[in-house]
Write an enzyme that holds these catalytic residues in place. Structure first.
Site, PDB file in Angstrom:
ATOM      1  N   HIS A  12       0.812  -1.219   0.000  1.00 63.43           N
ATOM      2  CA  HIS A  12       0.000   0.000   0.000  1.00 63.43           C
ATOM      3  C   HIS A  12       0.847   1.270   0.000  1.00 63.43           C
ATOM      4  CE1 HIS A  12       0.841  -1.185   4.133  1.00 63.43           C
ATOM      5  NE2 HIS A  12       0.762   0.096   4.445  1.00 63.43           N
ATOM      6  N   CYS A  68       7.891  -0.627  -1.549  1.00 63.85           N
ATOM      7  CA  CYS A  68       7.158  -0.515  -0.287  1.00 63.85           C
ATOM      8  C   CYS A  68       7.460   0.874   0.263  1.00 63.85           C
ATOM      9  CB  CYS A  68       7.504  -1.632   0.695  1.00 63.85           C
ATOM     10  SG  CYS A  68       9.136  -1.553   1.454  1.00 63.85           S
ATOM     11  N   GLY A  69       7.127   1.144   1.490  1.00 64.15           N
ATOM     12  CA  GLY A  69       7.329   2.486   2.033  1.00 64.15           C
ATOM     13  C   GLY A  69       8.766   2.949   1.975  1.00 64.15           C
ATOM     14  N   GLY A  71      11.339   0.619   0.969  1.00 66.72           N
ATOM     15  CA  GLY A  71      12.072  -0.287   0.086  1.00 66.72           C
ATOM     16  C   GLY A  71      12.842  -1.340   0.860  1.00 66.72           C
ATOM     17  N   ILE A  72      13.031  -1.127   2.143  1.00 65.38           N
ATOM     18  CA  ILE A  72      13.838  -2.041   2.955  1.00 65.38           C
ATOM     19  C   ILE A  72      13.119  -3.366   3.181  1.00 65.38           C
ATOM     20  CG2 ILE A  72      14.941  -2.387   5.201  1.00 65.38           C
ATOM     21  CD1 ILE A  72      15.254   0.720   5.320  1.00 65.38           C
ATOM     22  N   GLY A  73      11.907  -3.303   3.688  1.00 65.39           N
ATOM     23  CA  GLY A  73      11.184  -4.529   4.017  1.00 65.39           C
ATOM     24  C   GLY A  73      10.950  -5.428   2.825  1.00 65.39           C
ATOM     25  N   HIS A 101      27.589  -4.842 -11.044  1.00 67.04           N
ATOM     26  CA  HIS A 101      28.420  -5.642 -10.140  1.00 67.04           C
ATOM     27  C   HIS A 101      27.673  -6.787  -9.469  1.00 67.04           C
ATOM     28  CE1 HIS A 101      31.533  -2.183  -9.475  1.00 67.04           C
ATOM     29  NE2 HIS A 101      31.314  -2.447 -10.751  1.00 67.04           N
ATOM     30  N   ARG A 135      35.180 -10.400 -12.820  1.00 67.77           N
ATOM     31  CA  ARG A 135      35.520 -10.590 -11.409  1.00 67.77           C
ATOM     32  C   ARG A 135      34.293 -10.655 -10.507  1.00 67.77           C
ATOM     33  NH1 ARG A 135      35.956  -4.920 -11.995  1.00 67.77           N
ATOM     34  NH2 ARG A 135      35.356  -3.753 -10.134  1.00 67.77           N
TER      35      ARG A 135
END
Length: 144
Positions: A12, A68-69, A71-73, A101, A135
């Site tokens: 949401h 999400c609010g 982006g972390i969760g 990378h 690499r």
């Protein structure tokens, strides 16, 4: 030539930004696959991270966007799935490096922390940047 399908989903708190990014995907010539949510009513972001993982696993899409609010969760929930390499990006450089990378296949953004212009820039860079390999390949292989 068929347009590449890109999955997009949010909770949401990310719904408004998801709607804008869906339009940007269309403008850029991609075909958005909207996995929800469909409005601002409260929902649980892990459910949409799971939908993204299932869609990637099925091969319906090879890349996606989650919001999400913060982006972390949603990035944490998405990265629990072995087929997902989700990267929370805040700007042009982090979006570029996530692809170059880390071979990220899911762009995560914060609907409450990232402005629409910056989010569109992140999306364009994310979709337009190739994985360097070299690499970085051995490191990425260790993810799963």
């Amino acid at each position: 030539m068929m347009a590449e399908k890109i999955a997009i989903a949010s909770d949401h708190a990310g719904f408004e930004l998801k709607t804008q990014l869906k339009q940007e995907l269309e403008r850029l010539g991609f075909e958005p696959v909207d996995l929800g949510t469909d409005g601002p009513a409260s929902v649980d972001y892990p459910d949409f991270a799971l939908k993204m993982a299932e869609t990637l696993k099925a091969g319906t899409v090879s890349r996606g966007v989650l919001v999400c609010g913060s982006g972390i969760g949603i990035s944490m929930a998405a990265n629990r799935h072995p087929q997902v390499r989700a990267a929370l990006c805040h700007d042009h450089l982090t979006a570029k490096l996530a692809r170059q990378h880390n071979n990220a296949n899911v762009l995560c953004l914060g609907g409450r922390t990232t402005g629409a212009d910056v989010a569109r820039d992140c999306l364009q860079v994310f979709l337009g940047t190739e994985f360097e390999g070299g690499r970085h390949q051995n490191r990425v292989a260790k993810f799963s």
